[in-house]
Scaffold this motif. Structure first.
Motif, mmCIF file in Angstrom:
data_model
loop_
_atom_site.group_PDB
_atom_site.id
_atom_site.type_symbol
_atom_site.label_atom_id
_atom_site.label_comp_id
_atom_site.label_asym_id
_atom_site.label_seq_id
_atom_site.Cartn_x
_atom_site.Cartn_y
_atom_site.Cartn_z
ATOM 1 N N GLY A 5 0.828 -1.177 0.138
ATOM 2 C CA GLY A 5 0.012 -0.070 -0.062
ATOM 3 C C GLY A 5 0.720 1.251 0.130
ATOM 4 N N GLU A 6 2.079 1.242 0.787
ATOM 5 C CA GLU A 6 2.959 2.300 0.877
ATOM 6 C C GLU A 6 3.568 2.581 -0.577
ATOM 7 O OE1 GLU A 6 5.684 3.099 4.108
ATOM 8 O OE2 GLU A 6 4.128 2.255 5.458
ATOM 9 N N ARG A 205 -0.666 21.254 8.586
ATOM 10 C CA ARG A 205 -1.901 20.701 8.248
ATOM 11 C C ARG A 205 -3.100 21.159 9.273
ATOM 12 N NH1 ARG A 205 -2.747 15.565 6.217
ATOM 13 N NH2 ARG A 205 -0.789 15.953 5.131
ATOM 14 N N MET B 353 -10.615 20.608 1.757
ATOM 15 C CA MET B 353 -9.345 19.689 1.629
ATOM 16 C C MET B 353 -9.559 18.499 1.007
ATOM 17 S SD MET B 353 -7.702 19.972 5.361
ATOM 18 C CE MET B 353 -6.049 21.036 5.862
ATOM 19 N N ARG B 356 -7.857 12.458 1.458
ATOM 20 C CA ARG B 356 -6.771 12.173 2.410
ATOM 21 C C ARG B 356 -6.694 13.020 3.898
ATOM 22 N NH1 ARG B 356 -1.695 14.583 2.279
ATOM 23 N NH2 ARG B 356 -2.199 15.390 0.439
ATOM 24 N N GLU B 357 -6.502 14.333 3.362
ATOM 25 C CA GLU B 357 -6.368 15.225 4.604
ATOM 26 C C GLU B 357 -7.527 15.332 5.513
ATOM 27 O OE1 GLU B 357 -3.747 18.893 2.380
ATOM 28 O OE2 GLU B 357 -5.782 18.516 1.735
ATOM 29 N N LEU B 361 -7.071 13.838 9.652
ATOM 30 C CA LEU B 361 -7.251 14.935 10.653
ATOM 31 C C LEU B 361 -6.985 14.519 12.244
ATOM 32 C CD1 LEU B 361 -6.852 17.858 10.501
ATOM 33 C CD2 LEU B 361 -9.348 18.243 10.197
ATOM 34 N N LEU B 364 -3.655 12.279 12.940
ATOM 35 C CA LEU B 364 -2.598 12.684 12.003
ATOM 36 C C LEU B 364 -1.051 12.127 12.734
ATOM 37 C CD1 LEU B 364 -1.919 13.689 9.513
ATOM 38 C CD2 LEU B 364 -1.737 16.073 10.439
ATOM 39 N N ARG B 375 3.998 10.981 4.299
ATOM 40 C CA ARG B 375 2.824 11.086 3.112
ATOM 41 C C ARG B 375 2.681 9.735 2.594
ATOM 42 N NH1 ARG B 375 1.384 15.055 -0.558
ATOM 43 N NH2 ARG B 375 1.624 16.707 0.909
ATOM 44 N N ARG B 377 2.797 6.968 4.112
ATOM 45 C CA ARG B 377 1.951 6.186 5.230
ATOM 46 C C ARG B 377 0.664 6.659 5.263
ATOM 47 N NH1 ARG B 377 5.938 6.969 10.106
ATOM 48 N NH2 ARG B 377 3.955 6.413 11.358
ATOM 49 N N GLU B 378 0.596 8.156 5.224
ATOM 50 C CA GLU B 378 -0.851 8.493 5.352
ATOM 51 C C GLU B 378 -1.531 8.064 4.145
ATOM 52 O OE1 GLU B 378 -0.630 12.766 4.836
ATOM 53 O OE2 GLU B 378 -2.663 13.024 5.697
ATOM 54 N N THR B 379 -0.975 8.208 2.867
ATOM 55 C CA THR B 379 -1.776 7.901 1.819
ATOM 56 C C THR B 379 -2.269 6.475 1.707
ATOM 57 O OG1 THR B 379 -0.657 9.583 0.757
ATOM 58 C CG2 THR B 379 -1.739 8.121 -0.803
ATOM 59 N N ALA B 380 -1.396 5.603 2.248
ATOM 60 C CA ALA B 380 -1.583 4.239 2.107
ATOM 61 C C ALA B 380 -2.776 3.752 3.070
ATOM 62 C CB ALA B 380 -0.227 3.383 2.452
ATOM 63 N N MET B 383 -5.795 5.017 1.452
ATOM 64 C CA MET B 383 -6.344 4.072 0.121
ATOM 65 C C MET B 383 -6.985 2.908 0.898
ATOM 66 S SD MET B 383 -3.225 4.995 -2.211
ATOM 67 C CE MET B 383 -3.446 4.030 -3.670
ATOM 68 N N SER B 395 -9.384 9.730 -6.589
ATOM 69 C CA SER B 395 -8.074 9.386 -5.806
ATOM 70 C C SER B 395 -8.373 9.893 -4.481
ATOM 71 C CB SER B 395 -6.940 10.000 -6.609
ATOM 72 O OG SER B 395 -6.964 11.388 -6.199
ATOM 73 N N GLU B 397 -6.505 12.353 -3.478
ATOM 74 C CA GLU B 397 -6.210 13.691 -3.390
ATOM 75 C C GLU B 397 -7.697 14.717 -3.894
ATOM 76 O OE1 GLU B 397 -3.302 14.707 -2.234
ATOM 77 O OE2 GLU B 397 -3.281 12.529 -2.076
ATOM 78 N N LYS B 415 -12.662 8.663 8.886
ATOM 79 C CA LYS B 415 -11.621 9.464 9.768
ATOM 80 C C LYS B 415 -11.732 9.159 11.224
ATOM 81 C CE LYS B 415 -13.413 14.111 11.025
ATOM 82 N NZ LYS B 415 -13.474 15.232 10.842
#
Lengths: 336, 500
Positions: A5-6, A205, B353, B356-357, B361, B364, B375, B377-380, B383, B395, B397, B415
């Motif tokens: 995933g990463e 953020r 936002m 992902r953001e 939140l 985080l 980023r 790790r956050e995106t994974a 997803m 996506s 994003e 979240k």
């Protein structure tokens, strides 16, 4: 599973581009200002050979560096949905206090620290008025702007303070590292550091989230008051640093130093794509915005245009830049 | 008789998406025409074409009273007799009822001044025709949501509209207000006005409709008189699945261990306007799904806000046997609470936002090393949730602004779930989202309970409460008026406790 995933996420990010990400150029607004900056440069150099010289470009950069430095703090405040009108007073008073400390014979580091402390005080006052009492940022910082300016006239009685200072201190405003003026180096360092903070850290953020929807951010566990307090302290502190640099440059603390500069600083942030409604903007954008204004005033001088026209032209640039943004968004059918 | 409005072969293409594909629709005077369909089926696009906000692709035909017509813009639509009442009401709160009804077409007296008397008189006439008791000189901001909606209806009528489109008008109404509205709609139809009524609520559809059309993926998949329609057919047409497949059986995962215990919770400031929550005490067990029901204004959301620290309160809260003091949301979160708020646009999401953001939140720091966000790790993680909750987004994003209501709601749930709370409060989790997404949300809550998370579900949707809860607490005027176990919970008993 998690690793794959990463990896997917990484490749996704590579696609977006690390550099673009860092410079926050994924936002179309920053790209626009950058393009405007380059086009304007091309136009000016088409008319005069003096524009595109190292000496001139360094001079221009030094001239707009103070506004640009202050716009870094301002844009963070604006992104939280606030405004800081007191930056000019924080700048002026910081320079004055530094000058007075030199006059009283304190050592260089104490003088600089005293100047920076002025900024801290401004920021704490603004931040506490806004978060604890609940004043609107416009009013709170309008008040501290006036108080700061009043103090400056009371202290100086309208007469500049010109103490003796060591040579090492004047390096800050007048010196060069290679061909690059020291204030410009400071500007570049601050730009990189605060861009990284805004894009890559939790604090950054939280700044965007606070301005995007304060209520939702608070309910998500963001300590929005702490975030707001922090950006006002940063804004004033950065401005006071600009004040110390300005004093080091001229070695004279004028009672009117920094007067009205809040408007230039806000203009830089707005040209750079910050939305006064909060949630949108970037440090890079604000700095490029300041550069654009600086470039235009340089062009006016080089092209022998009436210098009194400068303010009018700057105003026009703000209106055109922001209008183009709004129109482009409307064409896309998105919200402004 | 020629129908008022006919649409033939209406398509609408957005970059990359075909929102409508050759839709046919016939709207007759005096008919209540329900348009059903999941979020993203194309209902809003269709409404926007009818009201001139969007133009259809070339090729389709719109006929109004038999004449081919191009609806140019909303003003033109109104002149043609088409009005719309949006879900987000378009009233100005600090103007009066009469001023709102006449907004942008105020009558002018001889001296060029506003003819206030005429405005008041005509407004009063329309309101009395509707048989509602609202003072024309009252400020709209002081009215309830239901009353504000009636003001919009009065405005539509005073335009002499022949077709009124209502976009999920009952979504934010109390039970009582909704039935008033439904009566009103029937009455307008009986006077010859055509009504387009968009709704997700099955009961309501069968109560109000003369005809139902179902949209799915931008196409009309069915259109027939309500007499020929059944629930099963309707649901199958909407989601392309059977009702029984959608909502699984209920299994309780409640344990004996009390996780949250609330004692004598009440309003801190006396004399505050609004509901007065007082003396609310209850226990929540590990793995339990506890339903909170009450009429609008019973104080359900207020109780949750007190527990979550976003509303001043008195009383005691114990979590896992420890007395805790929670005075702001971040303290609540630190104690393992999560709060999926009712109003996802105002309170749940930062609309500008990205998915992902918004997702990260609440937690985080999980992706941070020394405050620097990783980023990848956050995106994974994001997803992962997008996949497991079936959030439809191009996506991670994408700005949440561009997502449909159901998908926005899933982002809000994601979240909080990603934070792995011990106690999750969900306030109106399925309001305004379609039946397919609703079933998915219910399944998700059940799964969380199975994992040992305790859940409080606040809802004004009684069938939802009964379907999902292990136990139901009923609030009335700020106090608990009933605690009913699942085995004994019937619509009648719960309603009686809420109103009796």
């Amino acid at each position: 599973m998690a690793i794959s995933g990463e990896e997917v996420a990484r490749s996704e990010m590579r696609r977006i581009g690390i550099l673009r990400n860092l410079l926050q150029l994924r936002h179309i607004r920053e790209v626009n200002v950058l393009v405007a900056l380059l086009i304007m440069g091309a136009i000016i150099s088409a008319f005069t050979p003096y524009f595109l010289t190292v000496d001139n470009l360094m001079g221009v950069s030094r001239a707009f560096s103070l506004t640009a430095i202050m716009s870094i703090g301002m844009v963070m405040v604006i992104i939280t949905g606030g405004i800081d009108l007191s930056v000019g007073s924080a700048m002026g008073l910081a320079g004055l206090v530094t000058a007075l400390c030199f006059d009283a014979g304190y050592s260089q580091s104490i003088c600089v620290a005293a100047g920076i402390c002025v900024g801290l005080m401004f920021g704490l006052a603004n931040g506490l008025l806004i978060t604890v009492i609940g004043l609107p940022p416009f009013i709170a910082t309008l008040g501290t702007l006036s108080i700061g300016r009043g103090f400056m006239y009371m202290i100086t009685h309208g007469v500049p303070v010109t103490p003796k200072t060591p040579d090492s201190f004047s390096m800050l405003g007048q010196g060069y590292i290679g061909p690059v003026p020291v204030p410009v180096v400071i500007l570049l360092v601050l730009t990189v550091v605060f861009s990284l903070i805004m894009v890559r850290t939790r604090f950054g953020r939280h700044i965007y989230a606070t301005g995007g929807n304060e209520h939702a951010a608070r309910l998500s566990g963001v300590k929005t008051n702490r975030v707001k307090l922090a950006v006002y302290v940063l804004s004033s502190t950065i401005s006071s640093l600009a004040g110390v640099i300005a004093f080091s440059r001229y070695l004279s603390a004028e009672p009117a130093s920094g007067f009205g500069s809040e408007l230039d600083v806000i203009a830089a942030a707005a040209i750079g794509g910050a939305s006064l409604a909060g949630g949108i903007g970037s440090v890079t954008g604000a700095v490029i915005g300041a550069a654009l204004v600086g470039e235009i005033s340089n062009g006016i001088v080089l092209l022998n245009i009436n210098t009194y026209a400068q303010q009018a032209i700057t105003g026009g640039v703000i209106l055109i830049a922001v209008s183009l943004d709004v129109l482009r968004n409307r064409l896309k059918g998105g919200n402004v | 008789m020629t129908p008022f409005l006919e649409m033939h072969g209406i398509s609408k293409t957005f970059p990359g998406v075909k929102a409508l594909n050759r839709v046919d629709l016939t709207l007759r005077a005096g008919e209540v025409h329900v348009i059903a369909g999941e979020n993203g089926a194309g209902k809003s696009t269709l409404m926007k074409i009818m009201t001139g906000v969007l133009r259809a692709d070339p090729g389709g035909v719109i006929r109004i009273e038999g004449k081919d017509t191009v609806i140019k813009d909303p003003v033109h639509a109104r002149a043609l007799g088409i009005s719309i009442i949006y879900q987000e009401l378009a009233v100005v709160n600090n103007l009066t009822v009469a001023e709102n009804v006449f907004l942008a077409r105020e009558p002018i007296g001889p001296l060029g001044l506003l003819d206030k008397r005429r405005m008041a008189d005509e407004t009063r006439a329309v309101l009395s025709e509707l048989e509602v008791a609202i003072d024309p000189s009252a400020k709209v901001g002081q009215l309830s949501i239901g009353q504000r909606q009636l003001v919009e209806i009065a405005r539509a009528i005073s335009y002499r509209s022949k077709l009124i489109i209502m976009d999920e008008p009952t979504a934010s109404l109390s039970h009582h207000e909704a039935s008033t509205l439904i009566r009103m709609v029937r009455k307008l139809a009986s006077q010859g006005i055509g009504i387009v009524f968009i709704s997700h609520k099955l009961d309501e559809i069968f109560e109000i409709a003369d005809r139902v059309s179902v949209l799915r993926d931008g196409e009309t998949v069915d259109s027939r008189p309500i007499a020929e329609m059944t629930r099963d057919i309707l649901v199958r047409k909407m989601v392309d699945r059977d009702l029984s497949q959608l909502f699984g059986e209920h299994h309780s995962h409640a344990t004996d261990e009390v996780l949250l215990s609330v004692r004598a919770l009440g309003e801190k400031h006396h004399g505050q306007i609004g509901v007065k929550v007082s003396d609310v005490s209850f226990d929540l067990h590990r793995g339990e799904i506890l339903g909170f029901f009450g009429l609008v204004g019973a104080g359900r959301t207020e109780v949750m806000e007190m527990i979550f620290g976003s509303r001043p309160h008195v009383g005691e809260v114990h979590i896992g046997g420890q007395k805790v003091k929670i005075s702001n949301p971040s303290e609540a979160i630190a104690h393992g609470l999560g709060f999926v708020t009712e109003d996802r646009k105002e309170l749940g999401l930062v609309l500008g936002m990205s998915v992902r953001e918004n997702f990260s939140l609440t937690h985080l720091s999980d992706y941070c090393t020394l405050d620097v966000v990783s980023r990848p790790r956050e995106t994974a993680a994001c997803m992962e949730f997008v996949r497991s909750l079936g959030i439809k987004t191009p996506s991670t994003e994408q700005k949440v602004l561009n997502l449909s209501g159901g998908n926005q709601q899933k982002v809000v749930i994601a979240k909080w779930v990603a934070r792995r709370p011990r106690i999750l409060i969900v306030d109106e989790p399925t309001r305004g989202i379609d039946i397919g997404a609703k079933a998915e949300v219910h399944a998700l809550l059940n799964k969380l309970a199975e994992e040992g998370i305790s859940i409080i579900v606040v809802s004004s949707d009684l069938p939802e409460i009964l379907a999902i809860s292990d136990r139901v607490i009923v609030l009335k005027e700020g106090r608990i008026s009933g605690q009913i176990d699942r085995a004994d919970a019937t619509q009648e008993r719960v309603m009686l406790a809420a109103t009796g």
